[in-house]
Motif scaffolding. Structure first.
Motif, short mmCIF file in Angstrom:
data_model
loop_
_atom_site.label_atom_id
_atom_site.label_comp_id
_atom_site.label_asym_id
_atom_site.label_seq_id
_atom_site.Cartn_x
_atom_site.Cartn_y
_atom_site.Cartn_z
N THR A 162 0.84 -1.20 0.00
CA THR A 162 0.00 0.00 0.00
C THR A 162 0.87 1.24 0.00
O THR A 162 1.76 1.39 0.85
CB THR A 162 -0.92 0.01 1.24
N PRO A 163 0.68 2.16 -0.92
CA PRO A 163 1.53 3.35 -0.99
C PRO A 163 1.53 4.15 0.30
O PRO A 163 0.49 4.28 0.97
CB PRO A 163 0.90 4.17 -2.14
N ALA A 164 2.68 4.66 0.67
CA ALA A 164 2.81 5.41 1.92
C ALA A 164 1.97 6.67 1.91
O ALA A 164 1.61 7.19 2.97
CB ALA A 164 4.29 5.76 2.16
N GLY A 165 1.63 7.18 0.72
CA GLY A 165 0.83 8.39 0.64
C GLY A 165 -0.66 8.16 0.76
O GLY A 165 -1.43 9.12 0.85
N SER A 166 -1.09 6.90 0.79
CA SER A 166 -2.52 6.61 0.94
C SER A 166 -2.93 6.76 2.40
O SER A 166 -2.09 6.70 3.29
CB SER A 166 -2.82 5.19 0.46
N PRO A 167 -4.23 6.93 2.68
CA PRO A 167 -4.65 7.08 4.07
C PRO A 167 -4.22 5.95 4.98
O PRO A 167 -3.72 6.19 6.09
CB PRO A 167 -6.18 7.17 3.95
N LEU A 168 -4.38 4.70 4.55
CA LEU A 168 -3.96 3.59 5.41
C LEU A 168 -2.45 3.49 5.49
O LEU A 168 -1.89 3.11 6.52
CB LEU A 168 -4.56 2.28 4.89
N GLY A 169 -1.77 3.85 4.41
CA GLY A 169 -0.31 3.90 4.46
C GLY A 169 0.19 4.94 5.45
O GLY A 169 1.15 4.73 6.20
#
Length: 320
Positions: A162-169
Motif C-alpha cells: 500500500t503506498p505510503a501516501g494513501s490514508p492507510l499507508g
C-alpha cells in the motif's frame, strides 16, 4: 493464452502479474516504462502506430491495463489516465490480434454517494476531482471503442505494498513513528470517512477472472462493506501491538493529521485539506454493490481487512 500486461510494476500491476504468472496456461509479456519491463513503451507519449506494430508481432489474446497515475495535476492525470487509454484502444482497433481488453478503472469515477447506499454499475458517475474525471473519461473511451472489453472499477485497494501516501499507508507510518519514539498517544484526524477496502490480491484474482470471462461493460470490485477509517485504525493498532491511546482530533474531516518527524505528539503536521474528506473525491461514504462480479465473473473477495492491515504493518514494522 498470451496476455500483454501494461503497468506491471505498479501497486496493482505487481499482484496482477504474480497471479497471471501462477497460471501455467498464461504466457505473459509485460509492457511499461521501466527497465525491467519486457518491452519499454510509454503510453503517455508513444504513438498508436508503434503499439499496433507490437500487438501484431506478439498477437496477445488479452491486454490488461493496470497503468495510470493517482497523483499530479489535471494535465498529468489526463495524459497518463485518459490519453494512454485512447492509445491502447486505437492500437487494438488497428491491430489484427483481436485481443480482449481488461481495463482497471476506479471507484473515484462514481464520486460521492449517499451514506448507507451500495453503488451499482448503473449509478450515474459524478467524480469529485480531476483523478476521477480522468479515469471516467478512460472508461468511456473503452466502452465506446467497440472492442471486446471490460472495465473493473476497483474500490479502495489495500494490502501489502500500500503506498505510503494513501490514508492507510499514512496511518501505518504514524503508528510506526509513535512506537519508535515511545509515544503513548497517537493523535489522528479525518477518521470518520467510510470506504470499501478490498485486498490487492483479491483484485488480482478479479483481473484473472475477467481475462478468462466473456463479461463486458463495467464490473465493480469491492467487498460490499464500508468500513470507517477509525475502525481500520483500531484494527491496525491491535495487529501492531500498539498499546497507546488513539485520540481523534477535533478537526475538519478534510484533513488527515499525523505526527511528523521531529514534531512530537502535541504538534502534528497539518496536511492541506482536500476538496472532500478523503483524497479520492468520494465524500464520506462509499460502498460497492458487488453482485455483478459474483454473477458474471464468479468472483468473491477472500481476504479480510485484518489480514490486509497486518500485511501493511509488517512492511511498516521493518522500518522501525
Amino acid at each position: 493464452m498470451r496476455v500483454l500486461l501494461i503497468g506491471a510494476n505498479g501497486y496493482l500491476g505487481r499482484y496482477v502479474a504474480d497471479r497471471l504468472l501462477a497460471d501455467p496456461a498464461v504466457q505473459l509479456t509485460a509492457l511499461g516504462r521501466g527497465d525491467d519491463a519486457d518491452v519499454r513503451f510509454d503510453l503517455a507519449t508513444g504513438s498508436p502506430g508503434a503499439l499496433t506494430r507490437f500487438l501484431d508481432a506478439v498477437h496477445p489474446g488479452v491486454v490488461v491495463n493496470c497503468a495510470g497515475a493517482t497523483r499530479g495535476g489535471a494535465r498529468d492525470l489526463t495524459r497518463h489516465n485518459t490519453v494512454a487509454v485512447a492509445t491502447i484502444c486505437e492500437s487494438l482497433r488497428r491491430s489484427g490480434c483481436g485481443a480482449r481488453l481488461v481495463q482497471l478503472g476506479c471507484a473515484s469515477e462514481y464520486g460521492p454517494s449517499q451514506p448507507g447506499s451500495s453503488t451499482a454499475e448503473d449509478a450515474v458517475p459524478r467524480p469529485g476531482g480531476p483523478y476521477g474525471v480522468s479515469k471516467l473519461a478512460a472508461t468511456e473511451l473503452v466502452l465506446g471503442s467497440g472492442l471486446d472489453a471490460v472495465v473493473l472499477r476497483i474500490f479502495s485497494p489495500v494490502g501489502p505494498g500500500t503506498p505510503a501516501g494513501s490514508p492507510l499507508g499514512r496511518l501505518a507510518e504514524a503508528m510506526r513513528r509513535a512506537m519508535q519514539s515511545g509515544d503513548s498517544e497517537l493523535k489522528l484526524g479525518g477518521l470518520g470517512v467510510q470506504r470499501d477496502f478490498v485486498d490487492v490480491r483479491d483484485v488480482a484474482r478479479a483481473v484473472h477472472a475477467a481475462s478468462l470471462s466473456a463479461a463486458q461493460g463495467v464490473v465493480n470490485i469491492g467487498t460490499g462493506r464500508a468500513v470507517r477509517l477509525r475502525e481500520a485504525a483500531s484494527v491496525l493498532a491491535r495487529v501492531a501491538g500498539f498499546g497507546g491511546a488513539l485520540h481523534e482530533l477535533d478537526s475538519p474531516p478534510a484533513r488527515l493529521l499525523i505526527p511528523g518527524p521531529g514534531t512530537g505528539p502535541d504538534h502534528p503536521v497539518d496536511r492541506p485539506p482536500a476538496t472532500y474528506p478523503y483524497p479520492d473525491g468520494c465524500g464520506t461514504w462509499q460502498q460497492a454493490d458487488v453482485r455483478t462480479a459474483r454473477d458474471r465473473l464468479g468472483w468473491r473477495p477472500r481476504i479480510g481487512l485484518e489480514e490486509s492491515l497486518a500485511d501493511i504493518w509488517m512492511e511498516a514494522a521493518c522500518r522501525i
